[in-house]
Design an enzyme around this catalytic site. Sequence first.
Site, PDB file in Angstrom:
ATOM      1  N   ASP A   1       0.862  -1.175   0.000  1.00 13.14           N
ATOM      2  CA  ASP A   1       0.000   0.000   0.000  1.00 13.14           C
ATOM      3  C   ASP A   1       0.905   1.234   0.000  1.00 13.14           C
ATOM      4  O   ASP A   1       2.054   1.164   0.449  1.00 13.14           O
ATOM      5  CB  ASP A   1      -0.871  -0.028   1.267  1.00 13.14           C
ATOM      6  CG  ASP A   1      -1.569   1.293   1.511  1.00 13.14           C
ATOM      7  OD1 ASP A   1      -2.231   1.776   0.574  1.00 13.14           O
ATOM      8  OD2 ASP A   1      -1.445   1.841   2.622  1.00 13.14           O
TER       9      ASP A   1
HETATM   10 MG   LIG Z   1      -2.822   3.276   3.493  1.00 16.27          MG
END
Ligand SMILES: [Mg+2]
Length: 233
Positions: free
Chosen positions: A8
């Site tokens: 991410d």
């Molecule tokens: Mg994040």
Amino acid sequence: MYTTVLFDADETLLDFRRSEHSALTETFRQNGLRDDEEFLRSYCEINDSLWERFNKGEIAKSEITDLRFTLLFEKYGIPLDGKDFNQKYLKNLSEYGYVLDGAKELCQKLYESGLKLYIITNGIGFVQKKRFAASGLAPFFDGVFISEEVGAAKPSKAYFDYVYANIDEKDKSKIIVVGDSLTADIKGGREYGFVTCWYNAKKLPDEGKAHFAANNFYDLERIVTNGKDRATQ
Ligand SMILES: [Mg+2]
């Protein structure tokens, strides 16, 4: 053990809060508006509450971006178009690719150890692409998957289908997802059949939703390179 790490971006490797703060201050100043902490806090409260309503399914994502500055300007009686202002803000935001302390060193080490790294991020194509380019992390990555370009977002299966189809590794047990969101990253990755590591820098209570959890980059590196499970951490 693992060959591939799906990272991410925001609040895992990139410092979104710092980037947001700089972009807001800059855009407010460019438009002759105040840029003090109270004004910034008001924006954040409005933005956070719109995200909460989105997460509950009450509003569409486009309403967040259409409304956040509109509501701020209404509150302070500012006669500017909030939707138009949002575009100016996003353009400025795209210039800020601040990374979290240690993120670059981590990515470099993982890259040099032979792992393939990819970014999996929910966001606007041009914003995330430019921020990532500015971050200095790009040399260590093999690809960037941005939800707007994919046409689906984490944690949906459609998003992970696209990612899986576009990476080299096909053995899911050799692919580890690393992220700070228990829903977008961990739930999404785990349901898809990938191994997951929750990046919990804020040291929130750990309910064991991910296969692994790391509070810092040192632990994260150990997990990703050694594959130690919770019992042996
Ligand atoms: Mg994040």
